[in-house]
Design a protein around this motif. Structure first.
Motif, PDB file in Angstrom:
ATOM      1  N   GLU A  50       0.818  -1.217   0.000  1.00 45.41           N
ATOM      2  CA  GLU A  50       0.000   0.000   0.000  1.00 45.41           C
ATOM      3  C   GLU A  50       0.850   1.264   0.000  1.00 45.41           C
ATOM      4  O   GLU A  50       0.449   2.289  -0.548  1.00 45.41           O
ATOM      5  N   ALA A 124      -0.628   5.111  11.577  1.00 48.62           N
ATOM      6  CA  ALA A 124      -1.962   4.697  12.016  1.00 48.62           C
ATOM      7  C   ALA A 124      -3.026   5.669  11.518  1.00 48.62           C
ATOM      8  O   ALA A 124      -4.114   5.267  11.073  1.00 48.62           O
ATOM      9  N   GLY A 127      -4.170   5.075   8.107  1.00 50.81           N
ATOM     10  CA  GLY A 127      -5.005   3.888   7.926  1.00 50.81           C
ATOM     11  C   GLY A 127      -4.361   2.801   7.085  1.00 50.81           C
ATOM     12  O   GLY A 127      -5.062   1.989   6.466  1.00 50.81           O
ATOM     13  N   LEU A 128      -3.045   2.747   7.075  1.00 47.58           N
ATOM     14  CA  LEU A 128      -2.357   1.751   6.266  1.00 47.58           C
ATOM     15  C   LEU A 128      -2.449   0.369   6.908  1.00 47.58           C
ATOM     16  O   LEU A 128      -2.392   0.235   8.133  1.00 47.58           O
ATOM     17  N   ARG A 129      -2.568  -0.629   6.069  1.00 44.66           N
ATOM     18  CA  ARG A 129      -2.594  -2.015   6.541  1.00 44.66           C
ATOM     19  C   ARG A 129      -1.357  -2.797   6.109  1.00 44.66           C
ATOM     20  O   ARG A 129      -1.033  -3.811   6.696  1.00 44.66           O
ATOM     21  N   GLU A 130      -0.682  -2.294   5.078  1.00 51.28           N
ATOM     22  CA  GLU A 130       0.512  -2.966   4.574  1.00 51.28           C
ATOM     23  C   GLU A 130       1.530  -1.906   4.189  1.00 51.28           C
ATOM     24  O   GLU A 130       1.185  -0.876   3.604  1.00 51.28           O
ATOM     25  N   LEU A 155       0.785  -4.317  11.280  1.00 55.25           N
ATOM     26  CA  LEU A 155       0.678  -4.181   9.832  1.00 55.25           C
ATOM     27  C   LEU A 155       1.370  -5.353   9.145  1.00 55.25           C
ATOM     28  O   LEU A 155       2.228  -6.019   9.731  1.00 55.25           O
ATOM     29  N   ARG A 156       1.002  -5.583   7.883  1.00 58.03           N
ATOM     30  CA  ARG A 156       1.750  -6.527   7.058  1.00 58.03           C
ATOM     31  C   ARG A 156       2.944  -5.770   6.492  1.00 58.03           C
ATOM     32  O   ARG A 156       2.791  -4.808   5.731  1.00 58.03           O
TER      33      ARG A 156
END
Length: 402
Positions: A50, A124, A127-130, A155-156
């Motif tokens: 991302e 945070a 809103g990142l997940r990866e 996170l990934r």
């Protein structure tokens, strides 16, 4: 570039800058950096992450134009797959960041705050997940990087090392223009250093002449100090000036890289005070033939290893293998201390299979050493063109006899 006509009010809690201040000290127009960020985002989409987290000063500079002598303080750039990147810098650096960058969003951490905690909170908020991490950058310590990874454990995380470096290898026309200017400054410094070499002067005298001429010609701060050594010290790799007075019979080693808008070009030459020994002259002749062989082999479509192998063959045939034992060259471009080169991006060395492309730039120092006694050789910075190479200096390469 013009400084703002109206200064920010230091009494306000958040500095506000007039529109004409933003990017006023940028080394290139906004479109140059927009194109670079677009290329990073394209590479990210291929990578699948991302966003990319960058911490190295060279990569942050290449992507945004952000430059300062204060890069010892933690900084980070978050580049998402789409949308605007976010730069995090020390509060004291905000003014310089606004002046040198065209970025819309720059966040700060204050002295007394933990910059890692601020970074994690910023990620945070995005809103990142990866997230792909620049893991091979030299600037962040292993301990600090461990804290970053621990704070992002939800996170990934993937490895984004080398993504930007791969894009930096081929320079844009604007970058090539800056490197050509840097080469002009370097040649001015070398000409002055050669003229200063004679018995009775000190290494410091030569360094002063070299630096004065390069800076007077236009050079900005260099990412590494020039290398100036004489007598037995000239046989020590990467030795710098230490007040030694030149004597008849000394060899002298001279190398510098000058800088224009953080882009560097390097040049190396050798000197002898009086007639050189037969061995030094034979080694010098071999080094020059090796350099010629390497340069003659360089053109688009051949591998980085080709130039090294051409030079190595000449050196081996002459029986000086043990006097070399290094790569023939490395890429050069945007740099911050402690190194003027981009050797971590591309080396002209055995096993490096990447093909040369127009717009790549390399410094080729062909040096042969009698370790602890003398070093001889010469170097060139060259641009790979559509048909071959463009050397950036026409200074004679032969051993200068003083």
């Amino acid at each position: 570039m013009n400084l703002p006509s109206r200064a920010p009010d230091p009494a306000t809690s958040e500095l506000e800058f007039p529109p004409d201040f933003i990017g006023s000290q940028a080394v290139f127009p906004a479109a140059e950096f927009a194109g670079r960020l677009s290329r990073i985002q394209q590479a990210l989409r291929a990578n699948g992450a991302e966003a990319l987290l960058l911490t190295g000063p060279e990569n942050i500079f290449w992507a945004t134009g952000r430059q300062t002598a204060g890069y010892f303080a933690f900084q980070a750039l978050i580049v998402p797959q789409s949308g605007e990147p976010v730069l995090l810098v020390r509060q004291l650096e905000l003014t310089g960041a606004r002046a040198s960058c065209w970025l819309k969003r720059i966040e700060t951490w204050q002295d007394g705050q933990d910059p890692v905690a601020v970074l994690i909170a910023l990620i945070a908020d995005l809103g990142l997940r990866e997230l792909a991490l620049e893991r091979e950058g030299w600037f962040v310590s292993p301990a600090l990087y461990g804290r970053i990874e621990a704070g992002l454990s939800g996170l990934r995380l993937s490895d984004g090392s080398g993504l930007v470096e791969g894009l930096r290898a081929v320079k844009s026309p604007a970058e090539l223009g800056a490197i050509r200017r840097a080469a002009h400054y370097a040649e001015a410094g070398m000409v002055a250093a050669l003229a200063a070499c004679r018995a009775g002067v000190s290494e410091n005298d030569i360094a002063a002449a070299m630096l004065f001429a390069a800076v007077e010609a236009g050079s900005e701060a260099m990412a590494m100090e020039p290398l100036i050594s004489s007598g037995p010290r000239s046989g020590i790799p990467h030795a710098t000036w230490r007040r030694r007075v030149l004597e008849p019979g000394d060899g002298v080693f001279l190398e510098l890289a000058a800088s224009h808008d953080r882009y560097h070009a390097a040049l190396m030459r050798a000197v002898w005070i009086g007639p050189p020994p037969a061995l030094a002259q034979r080694m010098m002749d071999t080094a020059l033939r090796a350099l010629d062989a390497a340069l003659s082999s360089m053109r688009p479509g051949v591998s980085c290893a080709t130039a090294h192998e051409a030079a190595q063959a000449v050196i081996d045939d002459a029986g000086y293998t043990a006097a070399f034992r290094k790569r023939i060259g490395y890429s050069i471009g945007a740099a911050f201390a402690p190194d003027w080169g981009e050797g971590a991006i591309l080396s002209l060395f055995s096993g490096v299979d990447r093909l040369l492309e127009p717009g790549m730039v390399f410094h080729l120092p062909a040096t042969l050493r009698s370790y602890g006694a003398f070093t001889v050789g010469a170097s060139e910075t060259v641009i790979v063109t559509e048909t071959g190479i463009e050397p950036l200096s026409d200074l004679p390469r032969g051993l200068t006899i003083c």
